[in-house]
Scaffold this active site. Structure first.
Site, PDB file in Angstrom:
ATOM      1  N   TYR A   1     -18.067  -8.373 -11.465  1.00 11.78           N
ATOM      2  CA  TYR A   1     -18.811  -8.308 -12.742  1.00 11.78           C
ATOM      3  C   TYR A   1     -20.287  -7.974 -12.497  1.00 11.78           C
ATOM      4  O   TYR A   1     -20.997  -7.610 -13.433  1.00 11.78           O
ATOM      5  CB  TYR A   1     -18.741  -9.627 -13.522  1.00 11.78           C
ATOM      6  CG  TYR A   1     -17.364 -10.107 -13.928  1.00 11.78           C
ATOM      7  CD1 TYR A   1     -16.231  -9.314 -13.775  1.00 11.78           C
ATOM      8  CD2 TYR A   1     -17.191 -11.376 -14.474  1.00 11.78           C
ATOM      9  CE1 TYR A   1     -14.969  -9.777 -14.148  1.00 11.78           C
ATOM     10  CE2 TYR A   1     -15.936 -11.844 -14.853  1.00 11.78           C
ATOM     11  CZ  TYR A   1     -14.825 -11.045 -14.675  1.00 11.78           C
ATOM     12  OH  TYR A   1     -13.591 -11.513 -15.045  1.00 11.78           O
TER      13      TYR A   1
ATOM     14  N   ASP B   1     -16.842 -18.669 -16.019  1.00 13.84           N
ATOM     15  CA  ASP B   1     -15.967 -17.782 -15.242  1.00 13.84           C
ATOM     16  C   ASP B   1     -16.686 -16.455 -14.986  1.00 13.84           C
ATOM     17  O   ASP B   1     -17.057 -15.746 -15.918  1.00 13.84           O
ATOM     18  CB  ASP B   1     -14.677 -17.520 -16.032  1.00 13.84           C
ATOM     19  CG  ASP B   1     -13.709 -16.625 -15.270  1.00 13.84           C
ATOM     20  OD1 ASP B   1     -12.824 -17.173 -14.588  1.00 13.84           O
ATOM     21  OD2 ASP B   1     -13.842 -15.384 -15.357  1.00 13.84           O
TER      22      ASP B   1
ATOM     23  N   HIS C   1      -8.854 -11.430  -7.222  1.00 18.10           N
ATOM     24  CA  HIS C   1      -9.026 -10.789  -8.536  1.00 18.10           C
ATOM     25  C   HIS C   1      -7.806  -9.933  -8.917  1.00 18.10           C
ATOM     26  O   HIS C   1      -7.332  -9.985 -10.046  1.00 18.10           O
ATOM     27  CB  HIS C   1     -10.296  -9.931  -8.510  1.00 18.10           C
ATOM     28  CG  HIS C   1     -10.916  -9.722  -9.849  1.00 18.10           C
ATOM     29  ND1 HIS C   1     -12.272  -9.594 -10.041  1.00 18.10           N
ATOM     30  CD2 HIS C   1     -10.366  -9.594 -11.071  1.00 18.10           C
ATOM     31  CE1 HIS C   1     -12.522  -9.411 -11.324  1.00 18.10           C
ATOM     32  NE2 HIS C   1     -11.383  -9.403 -11.970  1.00 18.10           N
TER      33      HIS C   1
ATOM     34  N   LYS D   1     -14.520 -14.631  -8.322  1.00 16.17           N
ATOM     35  CA  LYS D   1     -13.333 -13.937  -7.820  1.00 16.17           C
ATOM     36  C   LYS D   1     -13.659 -12.979  -6.683  1.00 16.17           C
ATOM     37  O   LYS D   1     -14.726 -12.365  -6.660  1.00 16.17           O
ATOM     38  CB  LYS D   1     -12.654 -13.165  -8.967  1.00 16.17           C
ATOM     39  CG  LYS D   1     -12.447 -14.017 -10.205  1.00 16.17           C
ATOM     40  CD  LYS D   1     -11.727 -13.314 -11.328  1.00 16.17           C
ATOM     41  CE  LYS D   1     -11.863 -14.102 -12.615  1.00 16.17           C
ATOM     42  NZ  LYS D   1     -13.097 -13.829 -13.348  1.00 16.17           N
TER      43      LYS D   1
END
Ligand code: A2P
Length: 290
Positions: free
Chosen positions: A53, A48, A111, A78
């Site tokens: 990120y 994931d 997200h 996401k």
């Protein structure tokens, strides 16, 4: 015993491995790549990540260097708040695919919802983003589509215009913060709930009640948290950069938490809560500094 290839089945029939390896806050300095390789070596088959990120490229490299065939690995990423809108979403999917070095994404999530605090047109903004999701899903670039941090009202608003309902909602869930009503509502809708920060980002690990429960089963608190999610029909996404803890977090298939202990875990006082409330637009506030 390792059963990391066992799956939940999404509403469109796609199989998703029951525990995912999370990469939030895993550094983009080679660490993410090595961690992904380690996680795959430990048996995880579900990774994931998210555009936000900043480590999608390393996730992709880790997958490649693992030597494990692409189709045996389930990859979630996401959509970020700065890419809201139909055309923007299509471009965002292409951008994530390029960063990951993949030609399809297994699961793509919104997200954070756009909410009233951001714009009174929040419903329309989410609907347009979702239209982009549906287009990329129909084109085969994404095998399943879903949301993250959505409350009931945000999903009900999507229902007003969507053709395809979300298959997943990824939410904060751990002993000490269970948002039970939202979770059960999603599950009744046939939406698979995933747990982010299933260990409360490490904040719950020293709790006395949790340690007492863990001792009973000859397990550690990390394993109790992961199992707590699974026994609730929730897919946990534990993360660790440590090889031993990574493996231990998945050793949860040889015991069962009693109904009484499940009740205790579900009703713990507030503990380890991130403080993120979707209606307060935490992601927008971080990006826009308001
Ligand atoms: P580390 O990477 O050093 O293992 P969450 O998944 O809820 O976000 O929690 C992740 C945090 O918990 C990380 O800081 C991670 O640190 C730590 N962690 C993960 N698994 C364990 C475990 N089994 N025991 C103790 N700490 C853990």
């Amino acid at each position: 015993m390792n059963k990391l290839t066992e799956t939940f089945t999404l509403s469109n029939g796609v199989e998703i491995p029951v525990i995912g390896y999370g990469t939030w806050q895993t550094p983009h300095d080679g660490t993410t790549k090595e961690c992904v390789k380690m996680a795959l070596k430990a048996g995880y088959r579900h990774i994931d990540t998210a555009f936000a990120y900043g480590n999608e490229d390393e996730v992709g490299l880790g997958i490649k260097e693992s030597g494990i065939p692409r189709e045996e690995i389930f990859v979630t990423t996401k959509h970020w708040i700065t890419d809201r809108g139909y055309e923007e979403t299509i471009a965002a999917v292409e951008k994530s695919l390029e960063l990951l070095g993949l030609d399809y994404i297994d699961l793509y999530l919104i997200h954070w919802p756009c909410v009233e605090k951001v714009t009174e047109d929040w419903k329309k903004v989410n609907a347009e983003t979702w239209r982009g999701f549906e287009k990329m899903y129909k084109d085969g670039k994404i095998k399943a589509i879903g949301v993250s941090n959505f409350e009931k009202k945000h999903i009900e608003a999507l229902y007003e215009s969507c053709e395809i309902k979300p298959m997943v909602n990824q939410l904060e869930f751990h002993p000490g913060y269970t948002q039970l009503e939202n979770i059960r509502w999603n599950q009744n809708e046939g939406i698979l709930v995933e747990a982010w920060s299933p260990l409360g980002s490490g904040a719950v690990l020293k709790d006395e009640t949790l340690n007492a429960i863990a001792k009973k089963y000859n397990k550690n608190v990390g394993q109790i948290c992961v199992k707590f999610a699974l026994q609730n029909g929730i897919l946990p996404l534990p993360k660790s950069t440590n090889e031993g803890r990574m493996a231990s977090n998945a050793e949860v298939f040889d015991f069962e938490i009693s109904a009484e202990d499940m009740e205790t875990l579900m009703n713990m006082p507030l503990l380890g809560f991130s403080g993120f409330v979707p209606e307060e637009a935490p992601a927008d506030a971080l990006v826009n500094g308001n």
